[in-house]
Design a protein around this motif. Structure first.
Motif, PDB file in Angstrom:
ATOM      1  N   THR A 137       0.853  -1.189   0.000  1.00  0.00           N
ATOM      2  CA  THR A 137       0.000   0.000   0.000  1.00  0.00           C
ATOM      3  C   THR A 137       0.889   1.240   0.000  1.00  0.00           C
ATOM      4  O   THR A 137       2.098   1.146   0.214  1.00  0.00           O
ATOM      5  CB  THR A 137      -0.953  -0.023   1.225  1.00  0.00           C
ATOM      6  N   TRP A 138       0.290   2.373  -0.234  1.00  0.00           N
ATOM      7  CA  TRP A 138       1.034   3.633  -0.229  1.00  0.00           C
ATOM      8  C   TRP A 138       1.009   4.217   1.173  1.00  0.00           C
ATOM      9  O   TRP A 138      -0.036   4.243   1.834  1.00  0.00           O
ATOM     10  CB  TRP A 138       0.418   4.614  -1.215  1.00  0.00           C
ATOM     11  N   SER A 139       2.147   4.694   1.639  1.00  0.00           N
ATOM     12  CA  SER A 139       2.236   5.367   2.936  1.00  0.00           C
ATOM     13  C   SER A 139       2.443   6.855   2.707  1.00  0.00           C
ATOM     14  O   SER A 139       3.554   7.292   2.380  1.00  0.00           O
ATOM     15  CB  SER A 139       3.401   4.806   3.759  1.00  0.00           C
ATOM     16  N   PRO A 140       1.376   7.664   2.874  1.00  0.00           N
ATOM     17  CA  PRO A 140       1.540   9.104   2.655  1.00  0.00           C
ATOM     18  C   PRO A 140       2.494   9.741   3.673  1.00  0.00           C
ATOM     19  O   PRO A 140       3.184  10.707   3.351  1.00  0.00           O
ATOM     20  CB  PRO A 140       0.128   9.679   2.800  1.00  0.00           C
ATOM     21  N   GLU A 141       2.545   9.180   4.884  1.00  0.00           N
ATOM     22  CA  GLU A 141       3.443   9.731   5.906  1.00  0.00           C
ATOM     23  C   GLU A 141       4.911   9.565   5.515  1.00  0.00           C
ATOM     24  O   GLU A 141       5.742  10.424   5.797  1.00  0.00           O
ATOM     25  CB  GLU A 141       3.230   9.049   7.271  1.00  0.00           C
ATOM     26  N   ASP A 142       5.207   8.438   4.881  1.00  0.00           N
ATOM     27  CA  ASP A 142       6.592   8.144   4.513  1.00  0.00           C
ATOM     28  C   ASP A 142       6.894   8.468   3.051  1.00  0.00           C
ATOM     29  O   ASP A 142       8.043   8.421   2.631  1.00  0.00           O
ATOM     30  CB  ASP A 142       6.884   6.658   4.766  1.00  0.00           C
ATOM     31  N   ASN A 143       5.843   8.743   2.274  1.00  0.00           N
ATOM     32  CA  ASN A 143       5.974   9.031   0.856  1.00  0.00           C
ATOM     33  C   ASN A 143       6.664   7.877   0.114  1.00  0.00           C
ATOM     34  O   ASN A 143       7.485   8.091  -0.771  1.00  0.00           O
ATOM     35  CB  ASN A 143       6.724  10.351   0.635  1.00  0.00           C
ATOM     36  N   GLU A 144       6.318   6.657   0.543  1.00  0.00           N
ATOM     37  CA  GLU A 144       6.868   5.451  -0.072  1.00  0.00           C
ATOM     38  C   GLU A 144       5.824   4.343  -0.048  1.00  0.00           C
ATOM     39  O   GLU A 144       4.807   4.448   0.636  1.00  0.00           O
ATOM     40  CB  GLU A 144       8.110   4.963   0.685  1.00  0.00           C
ATOM     41  N   HIS A 145       6.108   3.273  -0.759  1.00  0.00           N
ATOM     42  CA  HIS A 145       5.248   2.092  -0.736  1.00  0.00           C
ATOM     43  C   HIS A 145       5.588   1.270   0.495  1.00  0.00           C
ATOM     44  O   HIS A 145       6.752   1.166   0.895  1.00  0.00           O
ATOM     45  CB  HIS A 145       5.441   1.264  -2.012  1.00  0.00           C
ATOM     46  N   LEU A 146       4.547   0.695   1.095  1.00  0.00           N
ATOM     47  CA  LEU A 146       4.693  -0.046   2.339  1.00  0.00           C
ATOM     48  C   LEU A 146       4.307  -1.500   2.111  1.00  0.00           C
ATOM     49  O   LEU A 146       3.187  -1.793   1.724  1.00  0.00           O
ATOM     50  CB  LEU A 146       3.780   0.582   3.408  1.00  0.00           C
ATOM     51  N   GLY A 147       5.255  -2.407   2.351  1.00  0.00           N
ATOM     52  CA  GLY A 147       5.001  -3.834   2.243  1.00  0.00           C
ATOM     53  C   GLY A 147       4.593  -4.384   3.597  1.00  0.00           C
ATOM     54  O   GLY A 147       5.221  -4.077   4.608  1.00  0.00           O
ATOM     55  N   LEU A 148       3.530  -5.191   3.620  1.00  0.00           N
ATOM     56  CA  LEU A 148       2.989  -5.743   4.868  1.00  0.00           C
ATOM     57  C   LEU A 148       2.727  -7.235   4.707  1.00  0.00           C
ATOM     58  O   LEU A 148       2.563  -7.722   3.596  1.00  0.00           O
ATOM     59  CB  LEU A 148       1.668  -5.044   5.225  1.00  0.00           C
ATOM     60  N   CYS A 149       2.663  -7.926   5.833  1.00  0.00           N
ATOM     61  CA  CYS A 149       2.311  -9.343   5.851  1.00  0.00           C
ATOM     62  C   CYS A 149       1.276  -9.543   6.957  1.00  0.00           C
ATOM     63  O   CYS A 149       1.566  -9.262   8.133  1.00  0.00           O
ATOM     64  CB  CYS A 149       3.549 -10.204   6.104  1.00  0.00           C
ATOM     65  N   ALA A 150       0.092 -10.020   6.605  1.00  0.00           N
ATOM     66  CA  ALA A 150      -1.007 -10.153   7.567  1.00  0.00           C
ATOM     67  C   ALA A 150      -0.664 -11.086   8.717  1.00  0.00           C
ATOM     68  O   ALA A 150      -1.087 -10.860   9.846  1.00  0.00           O
ATOM     69  CB  ALA A 150      -2.268 -10.643   6.860  1.00  0.00           C
ATOM     70  N   GLU A 151       0.110 -12.122   8.457  1.00  0.00           N
ATOM     71  CA  GLU A 151       0.459 -13.087   9.505  1.00  0.00           C
ATOM     72  C   GLU A 151       1.493 -12.536  10.478  1.00  0.00           C
ATOM     73  O   GLU A 151       1.669 -13.064  11.574  1.00  0.00           O
ATOM     74  CB  GLU A 151       0.982 -14.391   8.874  1.00  0.00           C
ATOM     75  N   PHE A 152       2.177 -11.466  10.099  1.00  0.00           N
ATOM     76  CA  PHE A 152       3.173 -10.803  10.952  1.00  0.00           C
ATOM     77  C   PHE A 152       2.874  -9.306  10.976  1.00  0.00           C
ATOM     78  O   PHE A 152       3.559  -8.512  10.331  1.00  0.00           O
ATOM     79  CB  PHE A 152       4.592 -11.046  10.416  1.00  0.00           C
ATOM     80  N   PRO A 153       1.836  -8.884  11.693  1.00  0.00           N
ATOM     81  CA  PRO A 153       1.396  -7.485  11.646  1.00  0.00           C
ATOM     82  C   PRO A 153       2.421  -6.471  12.166  1.00  0.00           C
ATOM     83  O   PRO A 153       2.312  -5.287  11.873  1.00  0.00           O
ATOM     84  CB  PRO A 153       0.129  -7.469  12.497  1.00  0.00           C
TER      85      PRO A 153
END
Length: 107
Positions: free
Chosen positions: A11-27
């Protein structure tokens, strides 16, 4: 257990002005990158490292959400007045409370 079966999201992180990679199993894990592809690769690497550490220390490793069995049932506690209002609405619509709640959740 295959870490490629985990649920990844970029997803996009407006606070960081970068794309944010996430993993649901490791929040608690994330990875910031300039491109979505780099964010996905980054979170994949972090998850792989964490899983390797967990395996080495004998910690339980989260099961991939995609591989879990879901029964289709769960309990929700609600205030009695809300329960009464939902039951009344269901009766007025001629449906079961379960069907009404399912429809509301799907909306």
């Amino acid at each position: 257990m295959n870490i490629k079966h985990y649920t990844y999201r970029v997803t996009w992180s407006p606070e960081d002005n970068e794309h944010l990679g996430l993993c649901a199993e490791f929040p608690s894990l994330s990875w910031l990158a300039k491109t979505p592809e780099s964010a996905l690769r980054g979170i994949g690497k972090v998850v792989a490292e964490v899983v390797a550490d967990m395996q080495a220390s004998g910690e339980p490793i989260p099961e991939a959400m995609a591989e879990k069995h879901y029964s289709g049932e769960f309990r929700v506690r609600i205030p009695p007045q809300l329960h009464r209002n939902l039951a009344l609405t269901a009766a007025e619509q001629g449906v079961s409370l379960n069907r009404l709640a399912s429809a509301k959740l799907a909306a």
